[in-house]
Scaffold this motif. Structure first.
Motif, PDB file in Angstrom:
ATOM      1  N   GLN A  12     -15.615   2.842   1.013  1.00  0.00           N
ATOM      2  CA  GLN A  12     -14.926   1.563   0.978  1.00  0.00           C
ATOM      3  C   GLN A  12     -14.634   1.151  -0.460  1.00  0.00           C
ATOM      4  N   ASP A  13     -15.481   1.538  -1.389  1.00  0.00           N
ATOM      5  CA  ASP A  13     -15.329   1.178  -2.802  1.00  0.00           C
ATOM      6  C   ASP A  13     -14.503   2.191  -3.579  1.00  0.00           C
ATOM      7  N   ASP A  14     -14.036   3.247  -2.913  1.00  0.00           N
ATOM      8  CA  ASP A  14     -13.258   4.287  -3.595  1.00  0.00           C
ATOM      9  C   ASP A  14     -11.937   3.703  -4.062  1.00  0.00           C
ATOM     10  N   ASP A  15     -11.706   3.686  -5.403  1.00  0.00           N
ATOM     11  CA  ASP A  15     -10.491   3.067  -5.923  1.00  0.00           C
ATOM     12  C   ASP A  15      -9.247   3.910  -5.683  1.00  0.00           C
ATOM     13  N   THR A  16      -9.426   5.131  -5.144  1.00  0.00           N
ATOM     14  CA  THR A  16      -8.258   5.939  -4.785  1.00  0.00           C
ATOM     15  C   THR A  16      -7.838   5.690  -3.335  1.00  0.00           C
ATOM     16  N   LYS A  17      -8.629   4.926  -2.594  1.00  0.00           N
ATOM     17  CA  LYS A  17      -8.303   4.591  -1.200  1.00  0.00           C
ATOM     18  C   LYS A  17      -8.485   3.088  -0.992  1.00  0.00           C
ATOM     19  N   PRO A  18      -7.712   2.266  -1.674  1.00  0.00           N
ATOM     20  CA  PRO A  18      -7.928   0.816  -1.666  1.00  0.00           C
ATOM     21  C   PRO A  18      -7.612   0.137  -0.340  1.00  0.00           C
ATOM     22  N   LEU A  19      -6.852   0.779   0.528  1.00  0.00           N
ATOM     23  CA  LEU A  19      -6.463   0.134   1.787  1.00  0.00           C
ATOM     24  C   LEU A  19      -7.602   0.072   2.799  1.00  0.00           C
ATOM     25  N   TRP A  20      -8.745   0.742   2.517  1.00  0.00           N
ATOM     26  CA  TRP A  20      -9.921   0.625   3.401  1.00  0.00           C
ATOM     27  C   TRP A  20     -10.362  -0.829   3.499  1.00  0.00           C
ATOM     28  N   THR A  21     -10.126  -1.617   2.459  1.00  0.00           N
ATOM     29  CA  THR A  21     -10.606  -3.009   2.445  1.00  0.00           C
ATOM     30  C   THR A  21      -9.864  -3.888   3.446  1.00  0.00           C
ATOM     31  N   TYR A  22      -8.741  -3.404   4.001  1.00  0.00           N
ATOM     32  CA  TYR A  22      -7.965  -4.214   4.938  1.00  0.00           C
ATOM     33  C   TYR A  22      -8.263  -3.868   6.388  1.00  0.00           C
ATOM     34  N   GLY A  32     -14.337  15.365  11.814  1.00  0.00           N
ATOM     35  CA  GLY A  32     -14.816  15.066  10.475  1.00  0.00           C
ATOM     36  C   GLY A  32     -14.017  13.968   9.801  1.00  0.00           C
ATOM     37  N   GLY A  33     -14.710  12.918   9.379  1.00  0.00           N
ATOM     38  CA  GLY A  33     -14.063  11.849   8.621  1.00  0.00           C
ATOM     39  C   GLY A  33     -13.272  10.872   9.457  1.00  0.00           C
ATOM     40  N   TYR A  35     -12.897   7.727  12.319  1.00  0.00           N
ATOM     41  CA  TYR A  35     -13.618   6.531  12.741  1.00  0.00           C
ATOM     42  C   TYR A  35     -12.799   5.786  13.780  1.00  0.00           C
ATOM     43  N   GLU A  36     -13.509   4.918  14.502  1.00  0.00           N
ATOM     44  CA  GLU A  36     -12.815   3.891  15.278  1.00  0.00           C
ATOM     45  C   GLU A  36     -12.570   2.738  14.301  1.00  0.00           C
ATOM     46  N   ILE A  37     -11.318   2.410  14.109  1.00  0.00           N
ATOM     47  CA  ILE A  37     -10.933   1.482  13.035  1.00  0.00           C
ATOM     48  C   ILE A  37     -10.251   0.256  13.632  1.00  0.00           C
ATOM     49  N   LYS A  38     -10.586  -0.924  13.086  1.00  0.00           N
ATOM     50  CA  LYS A  38      -9.963  -2.168  13.521  1.00  0.00           C
ATOM     51  C   LYS A  38      -9.243  -2.811  12.344  1.00  0.00           C
ATOM     52  N   CYS A  39      -7.988  -3.116  12.541  1.00  0.00           N
ATOM     53  CA  CYS A  39      -7.181  -3.728  11.470  1.00  0.00           C
ATOM     54  C   CYS A  39      -7.587  -5.182  11.296  1.00  0.00           C
ATOM     55  N   ASN A  40      -7.883  -5.586  10.077  1.00  0.00           N
ATOM     56  CA  ASN A  40      -8.283  -6.972   9.797  1.00  0.00           C
ATOM     57  C   ASN A  40      -7.100  -7.938   9.819  1.00  0.00           C
ATOM     58  N   ILE A  41      -5.896  -7.401   9.859  1.00  0.00           N
ATOM     59  CA  ILE A  41      -4.707  -8.261   9.826  1.00  0.00           C
ATOM     60  C   ILE A  41      -4.204  -8.556  11.234  1.00  0.00           C
ATOM     61  N   CYS A  42      -4.105  -7.503  12.084  1.00  0.00           N
ATOM     62  CA  CYS A  42      -3.558  -7.712  13.436  1.00  0.00           C
ATOM     63  C   CYS A  42      -4.579  -7.472  14.550  1.00  0.00           C
ATOM     64  N   THR A  45      -6.918  -1.831  17.255  1.00  0.00           N
ATOM     65  CA  THR A  45      -7.967  -0.819  17.109  1.00  0.00           C
ATOM     66  C   THR A  45      -7.390   0.570  17.370  1.00  0.00           C
ATOM     67  N   PHE A  46      -7.767   1.518  16.521  1.00  0.00           N
ATOM     68  CA  PHE A  46      -7.272   2.883  16.672  1.00  0.00           C
ATOM     69  C   PHE A  46      -8.286   3.843  16.067  1.00  0.00           C
ATOM     70  N   ASN A  47      -8.131   5.133  16.401  1.00  0.00           N
ATOM     71  CA  ASN A  47      -9.002   6.172  15.860  1.00  0.00           C
ATOM     72  C   ASN A  47      -8.248   6.955  14.787  1.00  0.00           C
ATOM     73  N   GLY A  48      -8.992   7.384  13.749  1.00  0.00           N
ATOM     74  CA  GLY A  48      -8.364   8.200  12.725  1.00  0.00           C
ATOM     75  C   GLY A  48      -9.072   8.088  11.386  1.00  0.00           C
ATOM     76  N   SER A  49      -8.386   8.561  10.358  1.00  0.00           N
ATOM     77  CA  SER A  49      -8.927   8.569   9.003  1.00  0.00           C
ATOM     78  C   SER A  49      -8.065   7.665   8.117  1.00  0.00           C
ATOM     79  N   TYR A  50      -8.217   7.822   6.795  1.00  0.00           N
ATOM     80  CA  TYR A  50      -7.482   6.990   5.856  1.00  0.00           C
ATOM     81  C   TYR A  50      -5.971   7.214   5.962  1.00  0.00           C
ATOM     82  N   THR A  51      -5.571   8.410   6.385  1.00  0.00           N
ATOM     83  CA  THR A  51      -4.143   8.698   6.537  1.00  0.00           C
ATOM     84  C   THR A  51      -3.503   7.753   7.534  1.00  0.00           C
TER      85      THR A  51
END
Length: 529
Positions: A12-22, A32-33, A35-42, A45-51
């Motif tokens: 989350q603190d990786d400055d090369t992947k700043p969009l994790w904070t949203y 590998g890598g 997660y179940e991810i929830k968007c803080n804006i809308c 919920t979806f599954n996937g990685s930083y891509t």
């Protein structure tokens, strides 16, 4: 794995992947890598990685995830800026972020190791007085990134002598190789040689020479003339040297200052090289015209147009300033001046006058901006100047509430200034360029104004065009061929009567039109291009 685990917090603190904070990582899922991810804006919920996080937030379709519906245009711009900055950080490090995983001990060691070169580089800047914007130079960043990411044992940066000898000579050859394709096109397209005087930081008087083609400007040289008398012979001598360096057959015109000594020097060059024209700088001509207009009593002595334009932009803020409580503290310093400023800024008639001045000078500034670029405008100047005068007239007559048939003393003054400047700066080359612009023969352009006529029916243009032909083609037989080609072109016959050729006159760029349809007039085509 929970969303609050140390490895996730680290990512989350990786400055090369700043969009994790949203987004919020709900839980780890298979793969590998991922997660179940929830968007803080809308809240989607979806599954996937930083891509997929990037694709969702940056509204990138076709990435296997729905785009965020609540990201506004302004928010999207901010997110893209953050993402771009992260990409630049990765590129500056020269390391693939997917391969940057390391232990906490290694990370700590790398941070300490990086501090040493950082401090040394900083001391280099401070001790030598180097400007900080050097750090943005791509070659500076590339050199350090290359050295850091390639094991070059015992490498030492180049020293004083190597920089000023071997490497300098190598770089000169490198630059010359890059410029060679541009030089090769000189004989095909022709060039303009542009010269101007200026002073450097040491207050040395310099004259620079540049070659300008449709590909852009290319610097040739600058000469130090601090201890020289810059008369017509001095300027002509150096211009002659540049012409010979470029090749006199490649030069179409020379562009210099409007000063009398430059014009005389230009006439010397024209006498020596009949095929080369001297033309004044259009931007400088317009500046002189504005200066003359501003010196008339009707527009107030030495009025500052740019300041008035800025006043107009800040009108609301200036008026709020003089009616604020803080204005009283300024009044105590100079009551009379403060009262004058306040009365002026709150006077509607004064602002109307500002609007009027900006309105009738706006067409002049429009032409100034259009010609103050690297793009070629020789074929447009004649028509732009005519249109500019007409627009200035319309603004003045509308302000004075006069009919077309009535006279205007102020317009007559402005008109005489603009005509005088055009007369002093225009050349037969402007008229020829205007005459070869297919747009000015099109029905669409002619129908915009009932007073317009095609260039070949304009007496003044025809006279100046024939002057050009006589200088460019001293041989009578060749000149006769050129005149026949021009007759066919201007009248739309003998190869120029094709429907596409006629329709494209107003639709296509003039040079593109000559490339496509000019084959039936090869001599004129070469001049036009």
């Amino acid at each position: 794995m929970s969303a609050s685990s140390p490895s996730q917090a680290k990512e989350q603190d990786d400055d090369t992947k700043p969009l994790w904070t949203y987004v919020t990582k709900v839980k780890s899922v298979a793969g590998g890598g991922n997660y179940e991810i929830k968007c803080n804006i809308c809240d989607f919920t979806f599954n996937g990685s930083y891509t997929r996080v990037r694709a969702h937030l940056l509204k990138m379709t076709g990435k296997g995830v729905r785009v965020c519906q609540k990201v506004t245009v302004a928010k999207l711009i901010d997110l893209k800026k953050i993402d771009n900055e992260a990409t630049l950080r990765v590129e500056s490090l020269g390391v693939d972020p997917k391969k940057r995983k390391a232990s906490s001990v290694e990370n700590a060691f790398n941070l300490q190791a990086r501090e040493t070169p950082d401090h040394e580089i900083a001391r280099m800047f401070y001790s030598s007085g180097l400007p900080f914007h050097l750090a943005r130079n791509p070659h500076y960043r590339k050199a350090f990134a290359y050295a850091a990411n390639n094991q070059i044992s015992g490498y030492q940066p180049p020293g004083y002598n190597k920089l000023r000898t071997t490497l300098l000579q190598n770089e000169r050859r490198h630059v010359e190789n890059l410029l060679q394709p541009i030089k090769n096109a000189w004989s095909q397209k022709g060039v303009s040689i542009v010269s101007d005087g200026w002073s450097d930081l040491q207050r040395r008087s310099l004259i620079n020479f540049m070659v300008v083609t449709e590909s852009g400007p290319m610097f040739l040289k600058a000469i130090d003339c601090s201890n020289e008398i810059k008369d017509k012979d001095f300027i002509a001598k150096h211009m002659r040297e540049v012409i010979m360096e470029v090749g006199h057959s490649n030069v179409v015109r020379i562009v210099m200052d409007n000063a009398a000594v430059c014009k005389v020097a230009g006439l010397i060059i024209e006498a020596e090289f009949p095929s080369i024209y001297w033309t004044s700088c259009v931007v400088h001509t317009l500046n002189l015209a504005l200066k003359n207009i501003c010196a008339t009593k009707n527009t107030e002595k030495k009025i500052m147009l740019l300041m008035k334009n800025r006043f107009k932009q800040l009108k609301k803020g200036l008026q709020e300033m003089v009616i604020s409580d803080q204005w009283s503290s300024y009044k105590e310093d100079d009551v009379a001046k403060a009262k004058f400023v306040k009365d002026t800024l709150l006077d509607d008639k004064w602002w109307d006058k500002v609007d009027y001045i900006l309105s009738f000078t706006s067409p002049i500034y429009d032409v100034l901006r259009r010609t103050n670029t690297e793009a070629s405008s020789l074929h447009l100047v004649y028509e732009m100047w005519d249109s500019m005068i007409e627009k200035v007239k319309n603004v003045i007559y509308q302000y004075e509430r006069k009919e077309e048939s009535e006279g205007s003393t102020f317009y007559e003054i402005v008109h005489s200034i603009l005509i005088d400047r055009w007369t002093k700066s225009s050349t037969p080359l402007h008229c020829l360029a205007h005459s070869l612009n297919p747009r000015y023969y099109s029905h669409e352009w002619l129908s915009e104004d009932c007073n317009r006529v095609p260039p070949h029916q304009d007496m003044g243009l025809t006279r100046e065009r024939l002057k050009c032909f006589k200088r460019f083609f001293p041989d009578v037989n060749v000149r006769r061929k050129v005149n026949i080609e021009f007759a066919n072109f201007s009248d739309g016959r003998e190869g120029f009567d094709d429907l596409d050729s006629l329709n494209d006159r107003v639709q296509m760029d003039p040079k593109a039109w000559w490339l496509v349809h000019g084959i039936n007039a090869p001599i004129l085509q070469k001049i036009a291009l």
